[in-house]
Each structure stands twice: as C-alpha cells, then as structure tokens.
Scaffold this active site. Structure first.
Site, short mmCIF file in Angstrom:
data_model
loop_
_atom_site.label_atom_id
_atom_site.label_comp_id
_atom_site.label_asym_id
_atom_site.label_seq_id
_atom_site.Cartn_x
_atom_site.Cartn_y
_atom_site.Cartn_z
N ILE A 163 -32.18 13.81 51.41
CA ILE A 163 -30.81 13.89 50.91
C ILE A 163 -30.45 15.33 50.54
CG2 ILE A 163 -29.22 13.10 49.10
CD1 ILE A 163 -30.91 10.49 48.99
N ASP B 220 -24.03 9.26 39.16
CA ASP B 220 -24.00 7.98 39.89
C ASP B 220 -25.10 7.06 39.39
OD1 ASP B 220 -23.03 6.25 42.01
OD2 ASP B 220 -24.87 6.74 43.11
N GLU C 18 -28.60 0.94 33.34
CA GLU C 18 -27.56 0.42 34.24
C GLU C 18 -27.49 -1.10 34.10
OE1 GLU C 18 -28.11 1.84 38.27
OE2 GLU C 18 -28.43 3.89 37.60
N HIS D 153 -23.52 3.68 40.60
CA HIS D 153 -24.68 3.68 41.52
C HIS D 153 -24.28 3.27 42.94
CE1 HIS D 153 -29.34 3.39 41.56
NE2 HIS D 153 -28.89 3.76 42.74
N ILE D 154 -23.32 4.03 43.51
CA ILE D 154 -22.79 3.69 44.83
C ILE D 154 -23.29 4.64 45.91
CG2 ILE D 154 -20.69 2.53 44.06
CD1 ILE D 154 -19.22 5.25 44.47
N GLY D 155 -24.32 5.44 45.59
CA GLY D 155 -24.80 6.44 46.55
C GLY D 155 -25.01 5.90 47.95
N ALA D 156 -25.67 4.77 48.05
CA ALA D 156 -25.98 4.22 49.38
C ALA D 156 -25.07 3.05 49.74
CB ALA D 156 -27.44 3.78 49.44
P1 NAD Z 1 -37.24 12.51 49.51
O1 NAD Z 1 -38.56 11.93 49.18
O2 NAD Z 1 -36.88 12.73 50.95
O3 NAD Z 1 -37.09 13.92 48.76
C1 NAD Z 1 -37.45 14.12 47.43
C2 NAD Z 1 -37.89 15.57 47.27
O4 NAD Z 1 -38.09 15.84 45.87
C3 NAD Z 1 -39.22 15.90 47.97
O5 NAD Z 1 -39.06 17.01 48.83
C4 NAD Z 1 -40.17 16.20 46.80
O6 NAD Z 1 -41.15 17.16 47.12
C5 NAD Z 1 -39.20 16.72 45.77
N1 NAD Z 1 -39.73 16.71 44.41
C6 NAD Z 1 -40.57 15.83 43.81
N2 NAD Z 1 -40.82 16.17 42.55
C7 NAD Z 1 -40.13 17.33 42.32
C8 NAD Z 1 -39.98 18.18 41.21
N3 NAD Z 1 -40.60 17.94 40.04
N4 NAD Z 1 -39.19 19.27 41.34
C9 NAD Z 1 -38.57 19.54 42.50
N5 NAD Z 1 -38.66 18.76 43.60
C10 NAD Z 1 -39.44 17.67 43.51
O7 NAD Z 1 -36.16 11.58 48.79
P2 NAD Z 1 -34.61 11.39 49.15
O8 NAD Z 1 -34.47 10.35 50.20
O9 NAD Z 1 -34.00 12.71 49.40
O10 NAD Z 1 -34.09 10.76 47.77
C11 NAD Z 1 -33.98 11.55 46.61
C12 NAD Z 1 -33.60 10.72 45.41
O11 NAD Z 1 -32.38 10.03 45.64
C13 NAD Z 1 -34.59 9.62 44.99
O12 NAD Z 1 -34.70 9.62 43.57
C14 NAD Z 1 -33.92 8.34 45.37
O13 NAD Z 1 -34.33 7.28 44.55
C15 NAD Z 1 -32.47 8.71 45.12
N6 NAD Z 1 -31.50 7.87 45.82
C16 NAD Z 1 -30.37 7.48 45.15
C17 NAD Z 1 -29.42 6.70 45.80
C18 NAD Z 1 -28.16 6.27 45.10
O14 NAD Z 1 -27.66 5.20 45.40
N7 NAD Z 1 -27.62 7.05 44.20
C19 NAD Z 1 -29.62 6.30 47.13
C20 NAD Z 1 -30.76 6.74 47.78
C21 NAD Z 1 -31.70 7.53 47.12
#
Ligand code: NAD
Length: 307
Positions: A153, A258, A263, A281-284
């Site tokens: 993301i 979000d 929640e 929480h509408i990200g996805a």
């Molecule tokens: P991803 O695993 O592809 O990327 C996460 C990155 O964070 C990795 O590169 C990892 O090395 C890095 N990371 C871990 N610990 C860290 C730290 N202490 N400092 C800096 N970087 C660190 O994950 P993604 O698919 O990009 O998702 C990211 C987040 O988004 C997750 O928490 C996921 O749960 C959340 N998310 C939210 C929604 C939503 O509806 N709002 C939807 C999908 C995902």
C-alpha cells in the site's frame, strides 16, 4: 473437483462462493455466524474463511481438528490467532493484492480533503454556514509526504502522490524496493527525520508489538505544527489520546483516520475536532478490492488443495 467443506464466516464477494463450488467444494455461507456457533461446528470444516467481522481465536482453533486452511479475504491478519494455527499445522492465508490500490486512493482523497477541508465545508453548509474565508487551504503539489512502511500500500500511495508532484520520504524496517525508489525519487530517511520533515505522514505498517503506538506523544512533538497524519493501517499504531491532545493544542495540523483503537468508533472524542476526518474503516471497501481479494483467495485455496 475437491470434496472439502468450507465455512465462510463473514460477508464476502459472491465470486468466492462460486469459484469454490465450481471446483466441487461444499460451501456453508454464514455471514452472521456467532463465535459460539463457530466453536460448536468448526470441527466439521476443512477450510474457514473470514473477512473483518469475525476473529478466529485460539479457543476456536483448538476445536478445529479437520481444518487445513484459514483464509482472510483481506490483508491484516490480526483477527486470526496465527500462533494457535501454527501449532495445529493450519495454513493461514490472506490476499494482499486486493486492498493495495483501494487504500492508496483513499489516502490520496483524505490528503486532498485535509488540504482543502472539504468535509468541514460540507458540514458547515448543512448547518447554514458559508465558510469561504475560513477555508483557505493549501495544495499538495511540492509538499513532503512521509510514508511509514513501504509495502504494497505504501508504495502504491508513493506512486499516486508522485503524480501530484509531491516529494516522497520513506521509512521502513526492511530495505525499500529499488525500482520504486528510483521511480518516485524517494528520499530514504530514519523515522525521526521523516517525522520532522513531512507535511503529510501516512502510516502503512502492520499492527505488531513493535508498531503499537509507533506515533506517540513524544514522536508527535517532533512533527511540524502544520503536519497532518493519515492512518489507514490499524488503530493501535497511533496513540489516539496523544493525537487528540496535539490537535486540540494546535501542535499538529490535522488528521484523517480510517482505523481506530476501538471500532466501531462511535462516540470517539476526535469527532469533537474540526481538523479531523474520520471514516469507518473503508480502506478496502470498494467493489474492485473485494472482488479481487475474493478471486485471489479462491485461487490460493485451490492451489493449496492441488498440492
Ligand atoms: P505490507 O506487509 O505489504 O507492508 C507493510 C510494511 O511495513 C512492510 O514493508 C514492513 O517491513 C513495514 N514495517 C513493519 N514494521 C515497521 C516499522 N516498525 N516501521 C516501519 N515499517 C515497518 O502491508 P500492506 O498491504 O501495505 O498493508 C499495510 C497496513 O494496512 C496493514 O496494517 C494492514 O492491516 C492495513 N490495511 C488496512 C486496510 C483498511 O481497510 N484501512 C485495508 C488493507 C490493509
């Protein structure tokens, strides 16, 4: 075809049902199932599928004697007890591809909305107020966007923001994708430098012990007074009390959230503040993301069953 039985515990895109049934699996679609009911019947199933509503606990997994796969039609796996699954040799899978663009586009929209205060302007008009003078905004062009966590993301957001001529600063605990870095002209930085230099700070890390309250009062005190925080990762990553205080005292410029420590975030005190945008929480929550995630999960399950 396969003769495994599948329990789907949350509302998912119907394409998932269809692909699994087309492959001979027996699917029970129970989007309203309660935790007690799951505990009662989980032993009848080989595959258990959840989205966000259901949490798969150790207590459930202890009873899941025939389970081979737990699938989350989404990214974060914090609603599945992965330790417990591991001890029972259950594969835990997710679908990272689905949410990537949906969340990144939401962040872009939130940044634009923070910059121009569109949500506040809308609220005011509904209350009979014309805030034209008060709502002098800023532009994203040329501003510094600090992205914490350059995974799926974070990188997608970097590319979108670069298209608006923002300057992208990045921090991750693992080496950052070189091709991406070149493409967006990424400035790599440690966390403190990123926080001190950014106009917008967007967080894209998983919720872990090491990321709990990653942005706390001390960290917030090092940011620009005009800085705006966007959190679409997980609620626990930002200390909400500290955020509330900083926004109220004017030591931070704004925030868009979000995700929340609790929640649904109904009654959250951040809603008192005008410089905050809250989304449920509408990200996805897009058609495209849900259907992509459902397709990905169906494919992964079939791959695993094929062995
Ligand atoms: P991803 O695993 O592809 O990327 C996460 C990155 O964070 C990795 O590169 C990892 O090395 C890095 N990371 C871990 N610990 C860290 C730290 N202490 N400092 C800096 N970087 C660190 O994950 P993604 O698919 O990009 O998702 C990211 C987040 O988004 C997750 O928490 C996921 O749960 C959340 N998310 C939210 C929604 C939503 O509806 N709002 C939807 C999908 C995902």
């Amino acid at each position: 075809g396969f003769d495994d039985s599948v329990l789907i515990c949350d509302e998912v895109d119907p394409i998932l049902n269809k692909i699994l049934e087309d492959n001979g699996l027996k699917v029970s679609y129970e989007p309203e199932i309660t935790p007690e009911q799951i505990i009662e019947k989980i032993s009848n199933y080989n595959i258990v599928i959840v989205r966000s509503r259901t949490t798969i606990t150790k207590e459930m997994i202890d009873k899941a004697d025939n389970c081979k796969i737990i699938a989350r039609v989404g990214v974060g796996l914090d609603n599945v007890d992965q330790e417990a699954a591991k001890t029972k040799n259950i594969r835990v899978i997710n679908a990272v591809e689905g949410a990537m663009n949906a969340v990144a586009e939401l962040v872009l929209g939130l940044m634009l909305s923070l910059a121009r205060q569109t949500a506040r302007g809308d609220r005011a008009i509904r209350n009979g107020e014309w805030l034209k003078k008060e709502l002098k905004g800023t532009e994203l062009r040329g501003k510094y966007l600090g992205i914490i966590g350059l995974g799926n993301i974070g990188k997608r957001l970097g590319r979108l923001a670069r298209a608006l001529n923002m300057n992208i600063i990045g921090y991750d605990v693992v080496p950052i994708d070189e091709e991406f870095s070149k493409e967006v002209g990424l400035m790599k930085a440690d966390l403190n430098t990123l926080l001190q230099s950014s106009d917008y700070i967007s967080i894209h890390v998983p919720l872990l012990d090491s990321t709990h309250h990653l942005l706390d009062a001390q960290k917030m005190s090092t940011m620009k007074k005009t800085a705006k925080i966007i959190n679409t990762s997980r609620g626990g990553v930002v200390d909400e009390d500290a955020l509330y205080n900083a926004l109220k005292n004017g030591t931070l410029g704004g925030a868009a959230l979000d995700v929340f420590e609790k929640e649904p975030a109904i009654g959250n005190k951040l809603a008192e503040l005008d410089n905050v945008i809250l989304t449920p929480h509408i990200g996805a929550q897009t058609k495209e993301a849900q259907s992509l995630a459902a397709n990905v999960i169906a494919e992964k399950i079939i791959q695993i069953l094929r062995g």
